[in-house]
Design a protein around this motif. Structure first.
Motif, PDB file in Angstrom:
ATOM      1  N   ARG A 245       0.622   4.058  -2.729  1.00  0.00           N
ATOM      2  CA  ARG A 245       0.348   5.634  -2.654  1.00  0.00           C
ATOM      3  C   ARG A 245       1.505   6.420  -3.110  1.00  0.00           C
ATOM      4  O   ARG A 245       1.167   7.524  -3.813  1.00  0.00           O
TER       5      ARG A 245
ATOM      6  N   PRO B 275       0.922  -1.234  -0.054  1.00  0.00           N
ATOM      7  CA  PRO B 275       0.004   0.106  -0.265  1.00  0.00           C
ATOM      8  C   PRO B 275       0.805   1.373   0.003  1.00  0.00           C
ATOM      9  O   PRO B 275       0.602   2.359  -0.701  1.00  0.00           O
ATOM     10  N   VAL B 276       1.970   1.114   0.691  1.00  0.00           N
ATOM     11  CA  VAL B 276       2.740   2.329   0.471  1.00  0.00           C
ATOM     12  C   VAL B 276       3.258   2.658  -0.798  1.00  0.00           C
ATOM     13  O   VAL B 276       3.559   3.755  -1.288  1.00  0.00           O
TER      14      VAL B 276
ATOM     15  N   ALA C  59       0.719   6.672  -6.775  1.00  0.00           N
ATOM     16  CA  ALA C  59      -0.575   7.484  -7.325  1.00  0.00           C
ATOM     17  C   ALA C  59      -0.188   8.818  -7.479  1.00  0.00           C
ATOM     18  O   ALA C  59      -1.184   9.736  -7.838  1.00  0.00           O
ATOM     19  N   SER C  60       0.847   9.558  -7.361  1.00  0.00           N
ATOM     20  CA  SER C  60       1.441  10.761  -7.285  1.00  0.00           C
ATOM     21  C   SER C  60       1.767  11.279  -8.693  1.00  0.00           C
ATOM     22  O   SER C  60       2.572  10.760  -9.298  1.00  0.00           O
TER      23      SER C  60
ATOM     24  N   ASP D 120     -10.765   4.296  -1.908  1.00  0.00           N
ATOM     25  CA  ASP D 120      -9.585   4.814  -1.227  1.00  0.00           C
ATOM     26  C   ASP D 120     -10.024   6.094  -0.523  1.00  0.00           C
ATOM     27  O   ASP D 120      -9.061   6.884   0.054  1.00  0.00           O
TER      28      ASP D 120
ATOM     29  N   ASP E 230      11.461   5.803   1.070  1.00  0.00           N
ATOM     30  CA  ASP E 230      10.567   5.635   0.029  1.00  0.00           C
ATOM     31  C   ASP E 230      11.083   5.035  -1.455  1.00  0.00           C
ATOM     32  O   ASP E 230      10.425   4.232  -1.983  1.00  0.00           O
TER      33      ASP E 230
ATOM     34  N   THR F  72      -6.323   7.542  -9.831  1.00  0.00           N
ATOM     35  CA  THR F  72      -5.481   8.424  -9.111  1.00  0.00           C
ATOM     36  C   THR F  72      -4.959   9.252  -9.706  1.00  0.00           C
ATOM     37  O   THR F  72      -5.112   9.655 -10.977  1.00  0.00           O
TER      38      THR F  72
END
Length: 716
Positions: free
Chosen positions: A299, A295-296, A302-303, A566, A429, A539
């Protein structure tokens, strides 16, 4: 389609509707529908003859060939639509209060040989009252009649009267409108045709303008998908800017079962100018992409900002050499400075990296040729420079051909490269984004692969271009020999053959006879308008895949914030402005036409438990069947009993992937059931869908797929 017949009556009303068989009610319609049938037969015969003639005509070259192909495509599409329907091309009729008389509305416009308008195209402004009139706003109508067709026969019709003058004998009034009466009908594996029962609130959204972005916001059962599909067909008809030559319309659905479900709608509207796909279809890797397990990482991917790292990654391979070099030719040595490299590398702005190789190399050759002294034939000099091995080796190293998947693979597998291209990422990250060599691509990777493909272009384009140019050069040489022979044979030097002396004509003849072997991606765009259904799930990174395909920023965005797995804490305007859409208007659909009140009464608390401000629509009908609760062991017996009692209709099991699908029973996850509807839905252990917003939304979505009956099975 059932063959049309001007002699067989159009009306085949069942005995229970004997009162509607009164000739005073249907005689005029019978005559008009007979005229429609006859005109259809004539039109099909005439178009068939024209298509045969077009196919027999010489192919020609250049513009002539293109015009011929366009005409064949147009005639084929029109014939395909006319053959799909018979008299059921007609949706109904409306009677105007302003002296316009009775007008019939159809899926297409239809005019007979005398110029009499038999059917108005449903998308025309004149047909708008047929869909938009209400008792509060009759739009100049006295009455409106809608037909229900079974094949080529009318099996029911409904009249709505807007003024006292429209009362019988001109109308047969019912307690329910055509639309409400059809809501309880059996579902099948394909979405039913609902054009004849579009409601006023839906029609207003369908006919809204195409400039900027229109958000169609609505909960389950409000007809968002119906609106999205019909709006696609309407815009192509009503807005000339959106036609094929303007780019056309791209319709993006959420998943493959959805595309299969709606596959008949656009052809049924007579529209084949809409490209329909899912996000996965936009890149080759989409077909085999798996869900992102971390999930990280999901996320981070998704940017939209991280998608921008692709640009930095490509620029890394477009840095001009800084060391000067000397290029040796058979005649002299020529110096190439760092400034020369920089000038050449800047000579193809906006051209995709792989496709810019040839223009950049050609600019280097031009710089060297201009600097070369001596009386050497220019083309001979340029050929020598193009073939210089040392120059090509340096150029290949500085501007290599790159595969999109290799570029993104390097980003995810080389942390130092990723942090160079995305310096805002910390080491942790960057490590979460690490992808093992040869690992499967994920759905979250698709925006990056797409961005790389857009920025890099086709690695084969350069090779194809060289082959095409060589073929054109060879054809020009051959054409020159043919023309010279013709001119030599024309001893008088007079007549039309003398036109062949012009070099431009020779080049045109040669260019038009060499086909380009390039294979354009039909989903690459640019498109004039994009429709995105279930858009609440997109996203920021996925939005970039759509924005790059629609430079005009003309969008229809369809979705429900309460169905976002989400979460969707912002407004539509805030979300879309962040991704790059700033001219946003919104239309809300608030009436649930599909889901019975009994089911909504249980579904509403489920979604409000996780989203207290969810926009839950108001259901307008009762199914008369309460929601049933039981144990998971009853699944097979419930389905067997339902299938035995119902010869038609479809069921869906949501939550038990081990259950075996049959012709009438689908097995889906909550996510893959979005946009679909079934007569019976059986939820198996819904608590296993998970907690939080995602789990609550999954349960809400699954419950609201049912149009008749919902069964919830839990574990003991």
């Amino acid at each position: 389609m059932t063959p049309t017949s001007a002699t067989t009556g159009a009306f085949a009303l069942p005995a229970r509707l004997a009162a509607k068989n009164d000739p005073a009610l249907i005689a005029d319609d019978e005559r008009h529908l007979a005229a429609v049938a006859a005109c259809l037969d004539e039109s099909v015969a005439e178009l068939s003859d024209r298509l045969d003639a077009a196919r027999r005509s010489p192919g020609g070259v250049g513009r002539q060939a293109m015009d011929r192909d366009t005409e064949i495509h147009r005639l084929t599409a029109r014939l395909r639509t006319l053959r799909r329907f018979g008299r059921d091309l007609c949706l109904g009729r409306m009677v105007g209060a302003d002296g316009t008389g009775t007008l019939y509305v159809g899926r297409l416009g239809l005019t007979d040989r005398t110029g009499r308008r038999l059917l108005l195209d449903w998308r025309s402004p004149a047909a708008e009252p047929f869909f938009g009139a209400t008792h509060a706003r009759p739009m100049g109508l006295v009455s409106r009649r809608r037909y229900r067709w079974d094949g080529d026969r009318v099996v029911d019709f409904w009249d709505e009267v807007f003024t006292p003058g429209g009362i019988a004998p001109h109308a047969a009034l019912d307690d329910q409108s055509a639309f409400i009466a059809g809501l309880g009908g059996n579902r099948s594996e394909r979405m039913r045709d609902v054009l004849g029962t579009i409601q006023a609130d839906q029609d207003a959204v369908i006919r809204a303008g195409s400039r900027g972005t229109l958000v169609v916001d609505g909960g389950p059962g409000t007809g968002k998908t119906v609106v999205a599909l019909h709006r696609s067909a309407y815009l192509l008809y009503a807005d000339p800017r959106l036609g094929r030559r303007g780019g056309g319309v791209l319709f993006v659905g959420p998943h493959e079962p959805y595309l299969g479900y709606v596959a008949d709608i656009l052809p049924g509207l007579g529209e084949d100018g809409v490209r329909v796909c899912t996000l996965r279809d936009l890149v080759p890797e989409g077909a085999s992409a798996v869900a992102e397990s971390d999930p990280v990482a999901a996320r981070l991917k998704a940017s939209a900002r991280l998608v921008g790292a692709v640009e930095a990654a490509v620029r890394f391979y477009e840095e001009p050499p800084t060391a000067p070099m000397t290029v040796t030719t058979p005649w002299s040595d020529v110096a190439l400075t760092a400034g020369d490299w920089a000038a050449a590398f800047a000579s193809a702005p906006g051209v995709p990296h792989n496709e810019a190789r040839d223009p950049v190399l050609e600019e280097l050759v031009t710089i060297l040729a201009d600097r070369h002294g001596g009386a050497v034939p220019e083309e001979r000099l340029r050929n020598a420079l193009r073939g210089d091995r040392e120059l090509l080796d340096v150029f290949d190293g500085a501007w290599p051909l790159i595969e999109p998947a290799d570029l993104v693979g390097d980003l995810w597998s080389v942390p130092a490269y990723l942090r160079l291209c995305a310096p805002w990422l910390d080491r942790e990250d960057a490590a979460r984004l690490r992808r093992p060599a040869g690992g499967a691509w994920t759905v979250a990777d698709l925006p990056f692969l797409d961005a790389a493909r857009q920025r890099l272009g086709d690695p084969e384009a350069s090779r194809r271009g060289r082959r095409h140019r060589a073929a054109v050069a060879a054809e020009r040489a051959r054409m020159t020999r043919v023309v010279d022979d013709l001119l030599e044979a024309d001893a008088d030097g007079e007549g039309a053959v003398t036109m062949l002396r012009g070099q431009d004509l020779r080049d045109t003849l040669a260019d038009g006879s060499v086909p380009d072997e390039g294979t354009a991606d039909p989903l690459a765009g640019p498109f004039a308008h994009v429709v995105a259904d279930e858009a609440q799930e997109l996203t920021d990174a996925q939005w970039q895949m759509l924005l790059v395909r629609c430079p005009s920023r003309s969008f229809t965005v369809v979705g429900d914030r309460a169905q976002a797995r989400d979460g969707f804490p912002e407004s539509w305007e805030e979300r879309l402005e962040r991704v790059g859409l700033d001219r946003v208007s919104r239309a809300s659909l608030t009436v649930n036409y599909r889901t019975p009140r009994e089911i909504m009464a249980e579904a509403e608390p489920v979604v409000r438990a996780v989203l207290p401000d969810a926009n839950v629509p108001t259901s307008i009908r009762s199914g008369g069947v309460p929601v049933t609760h039981g144990h998971v062991g009853e699944l097979e017996s419930i389905l067997d009993a339902w299938l035995s009692a119902h010869a038609e209709g479809t069921a869906c099991v949501i939550g038990d992937p081990t259950f075996r699908e049959t012709a009438r029973v689908r097995v889906l996850t909550p996510a893959l059931s979005k946009g679909l509807e079934f007569d019976l839905v059986v939820l198996v252990d819904p608590e296993s869908f998970g907690g939080g917003v995602a789990g609550g939304v999954d349960r809400y979505v699954a419950m609201t797929r049912a149009t008749r009956r919902l069964v919830v099975l839990t574990r003991p």
